[in-house]
Design an enzyme around this catalytic site. Structure first.
Site, PDB file in Angstrom:
ATOM      1  N   LYS A   1       0.248   3.305  -2.883  1.00  0.00           N
ATOM      2  CA  LYS A   1      -0.922   4.205  -2.951  1.00  0.00           C
ATOM      3  C   LYS A   1      -0.494   5.659  -2.763  1.00  0.00           C
ATOM      4  CE  LYS A   1      -4.417   0.875  -1.243  1.00  0.00           C
ATOM      5  NZ  LYS A   1      -3.866  -0.440  -0.980  1.00  0.00           N
TER       6      LYS A   1
ATOM      7  N   SER B   1       0.797  -1.241   0.000  1.00  0.00           N
ATOM      8  CA  SER B   1       0.000   0.000   0.000  1.00  0.00           C
ATOM      9  C   SER B   1       0.823   1.281   0.000  1.00  0.00           C
ATOM     10  CB  SER B   1      -0.925   0.035   1.212  1.00  0.00           C
ATOM     11  OG  SER B   1      -2.155  -0.532   0.867  1.00  0.00           O
TER      12      SER B   1
ATOM     13  N   VAL C   1       1.035  -3.691   3.779  1.00  0.00           N
ATOM     14  CA  VAL C   1       0.994  -4.999   4.438  1.00  0.00           C
ATOM     15  C   VAL C   1       2.254  -5.845   4.192  1.00  0.00           C
ATOM     16  CG1 VAL C   1      -1.524  -5.156   4.631  1.00  0.00           C
ATOM     17  CG2 VAL C   1      -0.375  -6.092   2.613  1.00  0.00           C
TER      18      VAL C   1
ATOM     19  N   TYR D   1      -3.356  -2.314 -10.528  1.00  0.00           N
ATOM     20  CA  TYR D   1      -3.297  -2.147  -9.076  1.00  0.00           C
ATOM     21  C   TYR D   1      -2.388  -3.222  -8.448  1.00  0.00           C
ATOM     22  CZ  TYR D   1      -4.886  -2.394  -4.213  1.00  0.00           C
ATOM     23  OH  TYR D   1      -4.928  -2.445  -2.849  1.00  0.00           O
TER      24      TYR D   1
ATOM     25  N   TYR E   1      -3.908   2.886   8.011  1.00  0.00           N
ATOM     26  CA  TYR E   1      -5.131   2.091   8.156  1.00  0.00           C
ATOM     27  C   TYR E   1      -6.012   2.661   9.258  1.00  0.00           C
ATOM     28  CZ  TYR E   1      -2.132  -1.059   5.500  1.00  0.00           C
ATOM     29  OH  TYR E   1      -1.295  -1.593   4.569  1.00  0.00           O
TER      30      TYR E   1
HETATM   31  N1  GLU Z   1      -2.231  -5.336  -2.219  1.00  0.00           N
HETATM   32  C1  GLU Z   1      -2.883  -5.225  -0.947  1.00  0.00           C
HETATM   33  C2  GLU Z   1      -4.375  -5.365  -1.086  1.00  0.00           C
HETATM   34  O1  GLU Z   1      -4.942  -4.932  -2.050  1.00  0.00           O
HETATM   35  C3  GLU Z   1      -2.500  -3.922  -0.374  1.00  0.00           C
HETATM   36  C4  GLU Z   1      -2.939  -3.838   1.014  1.00  0.00           C
HETATM   37  C5  GLU Z   1      -2.082  -2.961   1.843  1.00  0.00           C
HETATM   38  O2  GLU Z   1      -0.847  -2.945   1.781  1.00  0.00           O
HETATM   39  O3  GLU Z   1      -2.723  -2.241   2.618  1.00  0.00           O
HETATM   40  O4  GLU Z   1      -5.031  -5.889  -0.245  1.00  0.00           O
END
Ligand code: GLU
Length: 307
Positions: A66, A63, A261, A191, A243
């Protein structure tokens, strides 16, 4: 600031807790990563690197991608980004579906999965119109990190793609509300590829220094975002970057941060440096357990935070 001494001290102090928590297992390939690893790095605005532990070991940024995706979308599209994605903490897990229904397909913020899928859709549209949607984010991160060999791990991307049922459900759901312009399959594939980008702590600490430098990459002088936009991204990191534990994280650490994660957390001290810590075992919200404690120690020992 004597960051090397501080990092060495933190590394020694966290040794007994490295491995506490659980490695993410819902992406099968990530479940293979050993939890007993820890690295931390700081890169200051002059480019000086401080590091301890396995700061050169590549890991799946998940993430944290992102943050770079949002930066690129904001860089390309400006404030129109906010017509399709909100900027409030979600108060829900990062892969929650229920909230999307209440809010009619507009994700709460760009750092939950639904929000990142919308951002990915924006980037696909933008780059497809110019040719080269493939790996656009990787090219952008290479520029931020001043490193040409940053890439993604195909095994992780495939593993995530094969198990992307929930993300696909969210994408379909948003598509039904008209908040996705490209094909769901294309958005999910891009993604997953972006989440599977591999970097180490030093690369990541370097790649976020522009956010500590009012949107300007320190070594190239390139303006990625204007000062106001950089401030906004930092504000979103503080309120939504870790989160459903963002409030507690702000309370304990007091820095803008984004976690993944894979166990990485990037953070920054405005006007001073980019930071990255990595340790794959996670607490229940999905943040690195030892990594969060290391960052808390960093701000306590150094006396630096944004407050
Ligand atoms: N690729 C993970 C998902 O889509 C990313 C989650 C994360 O790192 O928060 O669940």
């Amino acid at each position: 600031m004597e960051y090397q001494t501080i990092l060495d001290r933190i590394h020694a102090a966290v040794k007994p807790i490295i491995g506490t928590g659980k490695v993410a297992s819902y992406i099968p390939e990530l479940a293979k990563v050993s939890p007993d690893q820890f690295g931390i790095a700081i890169v200051d605005l002059e480019g000086k690197v401080y590091q301890a532990g396995a700061a050169d070991t590549p890991f799946s940024i998940q993430s944290i991608s992102k943050l770079f995706g949002l930066t690129l979308a904001f860089h390309l599209e400006g404030d129109s980004v906010w017509s399709r994605v909100g900027r409030e903490p979600s108060g829900s897990p990062f892969n929650s579906l229920v909230q999307l229904e209440y809010e009619r397909g507009k994700p709460r913020n760009p750092f939950i999965n639904a929000g990142a899928l919308v951002v990915t859709d924006m980037l696909l549209t933008h780059h497809a119109a110019r040719g080269g949607a493939e790996n656009a984010l990787i090219r952008f991160i290479r520029k931020l990190g001043n490193k040409d060999d940053i890439g993604f791990d195909r095994a992780v991307a495939q593993s995530e793609l094969r198990t992307a049922h929930r993300n696909t459900a969210m994408a379909n759901f948003m598509k039904s509300f008209g908040n996705l312009n490209n094909d769901v399959e294309d958005v999910i594939e891009a993604y997953c590829r972006n989440c599977a980008i591999e970097m180490n702590c030093v690369d990541l600490a370097r790649a976020v220094t522009f956010l500590a430098n009012r949107g300007v990459v320190p070594w190239s002088g390139e303006k990625i975002l204007d000062e106001g936009a950089a401030k906004r991204i930092n504000a979103l990191m503080l309120t939504c970057g870790t989160y459903d534990a963002a409030g507690d994280f702000a309370f304990r650490v007091g820095l803008p941060a984004k976690s993944g994660v894979g166990g990485g957390i990037v953070a920054l001290i405005p006007g001073e440096c980019g930071i990255c810590v990595w340790s794959p075992a996670l607490e229940t919200s999905g943040n690195s357990y030892a990594g969060s404690i290391a960052l808390e120690m960093l701000t306590s020992i150094s006396g630096r935070s944004i407050f």
